[in-house]
Design an enzyme around this catalytic site. Structure first.
Site, PDB file in Angstrom:
ATOM      1  N   ASP A   1       0.846  -1.196   0.000  1.00 13.10           N
ATOM      2  CA  ASP A   1       0.000   0.000   0.000  1.00 13.10           C
ATOM      3  C   ASP A   1       0.882   1.247   0.000  1.00 13.10           C
ATOM      4  O   ASP A   1       2.089   1.163  -0.169  1.00 13.10           O
ATOM      5  CB  ASP A   1      -0.926  -0.008   1.214  1.00 13.10           C
ATOM      6  CG  ASP A   1      -0.148  -0.212   2.507  1.00 13.10           C
ATOM      7  OD1 ASP A   1       1.097  -0.171   2.494  1.00 13.10           O
ATOM      8  OD2 ASP A   1      -0.796  -0.428   3.547  1.00 13.10           O
ATOM      9  N   ASP A   2       0.278   2.409   0.198  1.00 16.27           N
ATOM     10  CA  ASP A   2       1.057   3.641   0.170  1.00 16.27           C
ATOM     11  C   ASP A   2       1.657   3.962   1.529  1.00 16.27           C
ATOM     12  O   ASP A   2       1.478   5.046   2.073  1.00 16.27           O
ATOM     13  CB  ASP A   2       0.172   4.802  -0.311  1.00 16.27           C
ATOM     14  CG  ASP A   2      -0.142   4.645  -1.782  1.00 16.27           C
ATOM     15  OD1 ASP A   2       0.748   4.206  -2.524  1.00 16.27           O
ATOM     16  OD2 ASP A   2      -1.280   4.949  -2.194  1.00 16.27           O
TER      17      ASP A   2
END
Ligand code: WTA
Length: 707
Positions: A573-574
């Site tokens: 994910d970020d």
């Protein structure tokens, strides 16, 4: 309707009927592989034979016994966890008939998980009182190694801790803190921080420790989110050569909270004096602030224990996610405590009498589980270190290890890499013969650092225990057990801990078998699992349980090899992992955008030799703003002020525009690649840019690389 569904699930006993027992490799097979792959590749190393000559007491004798215990833990979890809970913890009252009830399937109702419900216990009692009652009051719990090097040894015995904890708990009570209130703790890594945590636990207050490196704004957000009326902090502390004026930051945070709410949230601050009178500049506000030492000297000496339900919250700890503000991860009393203690005991083969040293700060989950709760339940003697590993020189850790005769050392790959840079001479100068086991956490350890740690620090005599886990998991999930007959593979966190059923799933959420690569999920509940996100249960459900129905989604990518070993491949994910700390890209972006000259920002990870990942920020300026070096500095400074120094971008890349899809989504994949141009990536590796609304943006960004 929810209630009724919950009830139905509550009634379901925990069954692991469809779980397969752990099918590990055969050891002979591994031996062969290890020879085949001697020239690079996934070479495996047996846990050094010398380890078993030097350490003779083992909780687990060999890998066969580990496998038996593991299979017992997943095939008969009720029996396994009930035995362990009785062995490891002291209960005021045992739980109702159910060990665990849970629902991991969003379609079937609300996500929940409960362990030992109805059981009564207290975390402080388990960590401290019972050891004193059993006659171990004079045993040292912590050796406190400060920022400055000194020949003195300063120890806190279990009895001394108890005395301080009881007094501080009395002070908190007298200031109106009740069971269930959230108390914020903002302190350096000193025993008083532990005392503050346990004083909360004693009276059933929930602690919210905020890492001392976070800014006023970050602290204010956490105070507001948890509605903390009381803050325990200190005047300031020294970190290396620098003075950190903690009280000033805490004051600013309280002020920010007041501005937001329109009234005073923080009613009391208790301030531990850490600096001498010349160094500290803390100004005391008589209505709100009081000195720790003055309050404690006047306090009631004894403070009754609040018996908590196993499912009552013990603490909240904030951690960054891919979107929005940091989430308050909530852990409860019974399951968490048991899980932290059991993992600490087995992963490090810990026995009372061993001196154990974890370099983590209590501001992070590693400090919570492996400086405070796990070791204290196990009646450990540990070193707690306030300073930095390179001050006054790069041999500090080895000197500490020698000074206290440390047996187990638990640290982070980033730290190992930063010390490797100084060369072996700092290591060789020190006596490290007390060390028997080395361990790491925070990010995948690159094989080079693994080998250096094993060879230079451990003289090839120590197992290397690479522990994979998360704030949300409460304790170790995957690790190489330091047992006879086990083969370690540098860079692989290896195999699951007791009770853990990891699965690898594909994009569609289908479980993969055998050798495979995909998303790492967990299929069954475990006691140390977090229960919710403070004040926002739906965020817990949507972040962790919606992506793949029926599983806890870790957010990490992972490969499983033919021997059943897990290799973590980083966040999917970020989230950026900077020196083992989770940084949400969204948070850094909003701090940049808050600066008046920025129109748009996109933040991605970039490879970094020491930190693992660095923060790489693309910034589009507003019309009329010039990209100057001063502005670059100002932007970095702005992030530091908004969040904290650990989030400072390493690179600011000026971007006249950002690559976007026709629907306006920033193409982060391409930005990540451009950020890697310094490595072996070339502009030809940028992949398909045809879906961009303006493909020329990419050329422009490439031409501005390094400018
Ligand atoms: C990463 C820290 C590979 C991972 C305890 C995870 C690791 C995140 C390892 C959690 C490891 C931690 N090997 N990756 N041994 N340990 N990670 O919540 O990406 O601060 O999701 O907990 O760190 O970070 P957190």
């Amino acid at each position: 309707q929810h209630k009724c569904q919950r009830k139905r699930w509550f009634k379901r006993r925990l069954t692991f009927g469809r779980v397969r027992p752990l099918q590990l490799y055969s050891c002979t097979n591994l031996q062969e592989t290890s020879q085949e792959l001697q020239s690079g590749g996934d070479r495996s190393y047996p846990v050094p034979r010398e380890y078993f000559d030097r350490v003779t007491n083992h909780h687990i004798n060999n890998i066969e016994q580990y496998m038996l215990l593991y299979n017992h833990s997943i095939l008969q979890p009720d029996e396994f966890w009930s035995d362990k809970a009785k062995q490891v913890l002291s209960w005021k009252q045992l739980w109702d008939d159910q060990i665990c009830s849970f629902n991991f399937d969003v379609e079937k109702g609300p996500i929940f998980c409960e362990w030992f419900k109805g059981g009564k216990l207290n975390a402080c009692y388990n960590c401290i009182d019972r050891h004193v009652e059993a006659g171990h009051g004079d045993q040292v719990a912590y050796y406190a190694e400060g920022n400055e090097e000194s020949a003195d040894i300063r120890g806190y015995t279990y009895r001394e801790l108890l005395d301080y904890i009881e007094r501080l708990a009395s002070v908190l009570k007298a200031r109106g803190v009740h069971k269930g209130d959230v108390v914020a703790i903002y302190m350096p890594n000193i025993p008083e921080l532990v005392i503050a945590m346990l004083a909360c636990a004693r009276i059933g207050a929930i602690h919210s420790v905020v890492f001392g490196g976070f800014s006023a704004e970050s602290l204010a957000n956490r105070l507001l989110d948890a509605k903390s009326r009381v803050v325990i902090t200190c005047d300031g502390y020294k970190r290396g050569e620098k003075i950190v004026p903690l009280k000033t930051v805490a004051d600013a945070a309280a002020e920010l909270a007041r501005e937001t709410l329109g009234y005073n949230l923080v009613e009391h601050k208790i301030i531990y004096q850490r600096l001498n009178s010349k160094e500290h500049t803390a100004t005391m506000d008589g209505h709100v602030d009081e000195w720790w030492h003055e309050a404690l000297s006047k306090a009631e000496k004894h403070c009754a224990i609040e018996w908590m339900d196993a499912e009552d919250p013990l603490f909240v700890l904030y951690t960054s996610g891919s979107t929005g503000r940091p989430k308050g991860i909530v852990h409860t009393t019974g399951g968490y405590l048991l899980y932290a203690a059991l993992t600490h005991r087995y992963a490090f083969n810990y026995h009372p009498g061993d001196v154990y040293f974890c370099t983590a700060d209590c501001g992070w989950i590693t400090g919570h589980s492996y400086v405070v709760y796990g070791p204290l339940v196990n009646r450990a003697t540990q070193v707690i270190f306030e300073g930095v590993p390179t001050y006054p020189s790069a041999d500090r850790l080895w000197k500490i290890s020698a000074k206290y005769k440390v047996k187990q050392l638990y640290t982070a790959p980033t730290l190992i890499r930063s010390l490797m840079r100084f060369g072996e001479k700092y290591v060789k100068n020190s006596q490290r013969d007390s060390l028997t086991l080395l361990a790491t956490v925070g990010e995948p350890i690159n094989p080079e650092a693994w080998k250096w740690f094993s060879r230079e620090v451990g003289e090839n005599l120590c197992p290397i225990v690479d522990t994979w886990w998360q704030t949300e998991t409460g304790g170790h999930m995957i690790l190489p057990p330091p047992v006879q007959g086990f083969y370690q593979k540098p860079g692989s966190a290896s195999i699951p801990f007791f009770g853990i059923v990891p699965v690898v799933v594909n994009e569609k959420g289908e479980e993969l078998f055998g050798e495979c690569e995909g998303y790492l999920c967990i299929k069954k509940p475990w006691p140390g699992m977090f229960r919710t996100v403070l004040g926002d249960h739906s965020r817990m459900e949507s972040t962790y349980f919606k992506p793949f129905r029926g599983y806890y989604m870790s957010g990490d990518g992972c490969r499983r090899d033919k021997d059943g070993y897990y290799w973590l491949t980083g966040r999917v994910d970020d989230v950026i992992n900077v020196s083992g700390h989770r940084i949400g890209t969204a948070e850094v972006e909003s701090a940049l955008i808050a600066h008046g000259s920025v129109a748009e920002a996109a933040v991605v990870p970039a490879p970094h030799d020491i930190k693992g990942q660095g923060i790489y920020a693309y910034v589009t300026l507003r019309e009329g703003e010039e990209p100057t070096e001063e502005l670059r500095k100002a932007l970095k400074h702005a992030v530091r002020e908004h969040i904290g120094a650990i989030c400072t971008p390493d690179v600011i890349h000026w971007a006249p525009a950002l690559p976007k899809t026709r629907s306006g989504k920033i193409m982060r994949r391409i930005l990540r690649k451009i950020a890697e141009l310094g490595t072996n990536v070339t502009p030809n590796d940028l992949g398909d840019t045809s879906t961009l609304s303006d493909p020329q943006v990419v050329d422009m960004l490439v031409s501005l690389y390094g400018k």
